[in-house]
Design an enzyme around this catalytic site. Structure first.
Site, short mmCIF file in Angstrom:
data_model
loop_
_atom_site.label_atom_id
_atom_site.label_comp_id
_atom_site.label_asym_id
_atom_site.label_seq_id
_atom_site.Cartn_x
_atom_site.Cartn_y
_atom_site.Cartn_z
N VAL A 115 -23.57 7.89 -20.32
CA VAL A 115 -23.22 8.97 -21.26
C VAL A 115 -23.97 10.24 -20.90
O VAL A 115 -25.20 10.28 -20.92
CB VAL A 115 -23.58 8.54 -22.71
CG1 VAL A 115 -23.38 9.69 -23.68
CG2 VAL A 115 -22.76 7.32 -23.12
N GLU A 138 -9.66 12.45 -27.04
CA GLU A 138 -9.93 12.94 -25.67
C GLU A 138 -8.62 13.02 -24.87
O GLU A 138 -8.38 13.97 -24.15
CB GLU A 138 -10.93 12.04 -24.94
CG GLU A 138 -12.39 12.42 -25.13
CD GLU A 138 -12.87 13.54 -24.20
OE1 GLU A 138 -12.09 14.02 -23.36
OE2 GLU A 138 -14.03 13.96 -24.36
N ASN A 190 -19.20 16.15 -25.25
CA ASN A 190 -18.50 17.39 -25.63
C ASN A 190 -18.13 17.41 -27.10
O ASN A 190 -17.44 18.31 -27.56
CB ASN A 190 -17.26 17.61 -24.74
CG ASN A 190 -16.22 16.52 -24.92
OD1 ASN A 190 -16.40 15.60 -25.74
ND2 ASN A 190 -15.14 16.60 -24.17
N ILE A 230 -16.18 15.45 -28.69
CA ILE A 230 -14.81 14.99 -28.96
C ILE A 230 -14.75 13.47 -28.77
O ILE A 230 -15.04 12.97 -27.67
CB ILE A 230 -13.80 15.69 -28.02
CG1 ILE A 230 -13.87 17.21 -28.22
CG2 ILE A 230 -12.39 15.15 -28.24
CD1 ILE A 230 -13.15 18.00 -27.15
N ASP A 280 -12.95 7.59 -25.00
CA ASP A 280 -13.95 7.95 -26.02
C ASP A 280 -13.48 7.54 -27.42
O ASP A 280 -13.71 8.25 -28.41
CB ASP A 280 -14.29 9.46 -25.98
CG ASP A 280 -15.35 9.77 -24.93
OD1 ASP A 280 -15.70 8.86 -24.15
OD2 ASP A 280 -15.83 10.92 -24.89
N SER A 314 -34.53 32.90 -8.64
CA SER A 314 -35.08 33.38 -9.91
C SER A 314 -34.08 34.28 -10.64
O SER A 314 -34.09 34.33 -11.87
CB SER A 314 -36.38 34.14 -9.67
OG SER A 314 -36.19 35.13 -8.67
N ASP A 337 -28.03 15.57 -23.52
CA ASP A 337 -27.59 14.18 -23.42
C ASP A 337 -27.42 13.64 -24.84
O ASP A 337 -28.40 13.52 -25.58
CB ASP A 337 -28.65 13.37 -22.66
CG ASP A 337 -28.15 11.98 -22.30
OD1 ASP A 337 -27.14 11.53 -22.87
OD2 ASP A 337 -28.79 11.34 -21.45
N ASP A 339 -30.38 9.81 -16.27
CA ASP A 339 -29.09 10.35 -15.82
C ASP A 339 -29.15 11.84 -15.49
O ASP A 339 -28.14 12.46 -15.16
CB ASP A 339 -27.98 10.07 -16.87
CG ASP A 339 -28.28 10.70 -18.23
OD1 ASP A 339 -29.27 11.44 -18.36
OD2 ASP A 339 -27.50 10.45 -19.17
N ASP A 374 -33.03 7.72 -19.83
CA ASP A 374 -32.07 6.86 -19.11
C ASP A 374 -31.86 7.29 -17.65
O ASP A 374 -31.07 6.70 -16.93
CB ASP A 374 -30.73 6.79 -19.85
CG ASP A 374 -30.12 8.17 -20.08
OD1 ASP A 374 -30.64 9.17 -19.52
OD2 ASP A 374 -29.13 8.27 -20.82
#
Ligand code: CA
Length: 448
Positions: free
Chosen positions: A84, A116, A102, A104, A94, A134, A76, A58, A56
């Site tokens: 999302v 939420e 997360n 929830i 949510d 690094s 994701d 994102d 998607d």
């Protein structure tokens, strides 16, 4: 793959620094037979530092761990919907779905209030972002790869995934580790702790909200490109705690005239300011930026020069450094050098650049984030370790003789958070009193 955009300059397998020229930015060691392809991967494979698997678009991966996937930034939980992703603000509380991954979501049947809102609403979760090199990405070459006496049938079992992660171990790093231990990784061991883990522990609503933009060889100049290509954040998301940690490549390179190839104070200031301007345009209000000073690499010589390298055959680090300098492929000629004057002058330049960073942190201001400069934590972590009976070499990566190892990564986290508590307690995320309830209702919150 546009590698010119990806190579900061200085590196070590993360091999050695500075590219040959603007049109051929890979370090000289990459010209050795058979090394070029490996170099291209180590210096910037990974799709402009974005996950290779990202349906998607994102900036977060659904299932792929490697190739800048979930080992580098939170998973994701809906790879087909770009709204999302970790760090997003919940959509319609949510109620129906987990828009920020997360774990929830849903509505409390007793109160009819979304979880939420009830559990996270008064305790804004803070995401963790590192802009680094690094060391931030936690570069590690397993010593058994180099030691003929230890090579067995399974030594290179995981070599493909190690290469796909650019020889970095961000999932165990001081910034973004999310594993409890190194038990899942036979090639590395030691204690694990991270700023992400602490931030998340204080507020479980921040679960999965981490991004590691550490790139082998990165200097401050290259970070301007990296952040524009690789940062996944909008001002509609939750705020960030940003670690700006480019701790050595601006003074480290393999050139015989090493000082001529260090970043000047003027260039350094301009690059840092450009990155901050960009951050200002991308991070949500109430974010914080921690600016970490450069390391003092003299500890490398002090701790390692007369010890044996894992390659065996009686090769000491001093002999190895000489050899790398002779071939002009050292990751850091200034510090990995038997000439004390050169080592001291390299530290002088690192201190000059750190003073520029400190000055920027105290004189510039931005509307979306506060800044704080702090001294590189490695020195303090080493001092504590030595005071407890440890030795410097036990905190340094044995193969490259250059990077902080797993133990040092965990120890630096302690130093950073003690510093935050004493110097800028308002940078520390508030503890969410609903954590126990979140745990009982949502368990492992979907894991990683
Ligand atoms: Ca959620």
């Amino acid at each position: 793959m546009g590698r010119a955009n990806k190579v900061g300059g200085d590196l070590v397998l993360d091999f050695g620094s500075s590219g040959n020229s603007a049109s051929d930015p890979l370090p000289k060691i990459c010209n050795l037979p058979g090394v070029k392809e490996l170099c291209e991967i180590i210096y910037g494979f990974a799709n402009n530092h974005l996950p290779v698997e990202d349906l998607d678009g994102d900036g977060f991966s659904g299932t792929e761990k490697n190739l800048r996937g979930t080992y580098w930034r939170g998973k994701d939980c809906d790879p087909k919907d770009s709204k999302v992703h970790p760090g997003a603000k919940p959509i319609d509380g949510d109620r129906e779905m987990d828009s920020n991954c997360n774990g929830i979501y849903g509505v409390n049947p007793t109160t009819n209030v979304p979880y939420e809102t009830e559990l996270c609403g008064n305790y804004t979760p803070i995401g963790t972002l590192v802009l680094g090199d690094s060391a931030s990405a936690h570069f590690h070459v397993p010593p058994e790869f180099m030691d003929a006496t230890k090579i067995g049938n399974h030594t290179y079992k995981n070599i493909m995934s190690i290469v796909e992660n650019e020889f970095d171990w961000p999932m165990l790093s001081a910034n973004t580790a999310f594993f409890d231990s190194t038990a899942d990784f036979p090639e590395i061991n030691g204690p694990v702790n991270s700023s992400y883990e602490i931030t998340r522990g204080r507020n479980l609503c921040a679960h999965r909200d981490y991004q590691n933009l550490g790139v082998n060889g990165a200097r401050v100049g290259a970070m301007n490109t990296t952040i524009q290509q690789g940062l996944s954040r909008s001002q509609a998301d939750h705020p960030l705690l940003v670690m700006y940690a480019l701790i050595g490549n601006d003074v480290c390179n393999g050139h015989p005239d090493t000082f001529a190839h260090m970043t000047s104070a003027t260039e350094y200031r301009a690059s840092v300011l450009a990155t901050l301007e960009y951050l200002e345009s991308r991070v949500p209000k109430d974010s914080h930026v921690l600016m970490m000073g450069l390391a003092d690499g003299r500890v490398l010589w002090e701790g390692l020069h007369n010890r044996s390298h894992p390659i065996g055959m009686g090769v000491t680090y001093e002999a190895l450094y000489d050899y790398l300098n002779c071939l002009e492929i050292s990751p850091c000629r200034g510090w990995m050098n038997n000439n004390e004057t050169i080592r001291n002058m390299t530290t002088d330049h690192a201190e000059l650049l750190s003073s520029v960073l400190s000055d920027i942190a105290s004189t510039q201001s931005y509307s979306n984030f506060k800044m704080h400069y702090f001294e590189n934590p490695l020195k303090s972590a080493l001092q504590k370790f030595v005071a407890q009976g440890g030795q410097i070499w036990e905190m340094i990566e044995p193969v490259d003789g250059f990077h902080p190892n797993q133990r040092a990564n965990a120890a630096m986290v302690d130093v950073i958070w003690e510093m935050l508590e004493s110097e800028v307690p308002d940078f520390i995320p508030t503890v969410n009193p609903n954590n126990a309830k979140i745990k009982s209702l949502f368990g492992a919150q979907g894991g990683y």
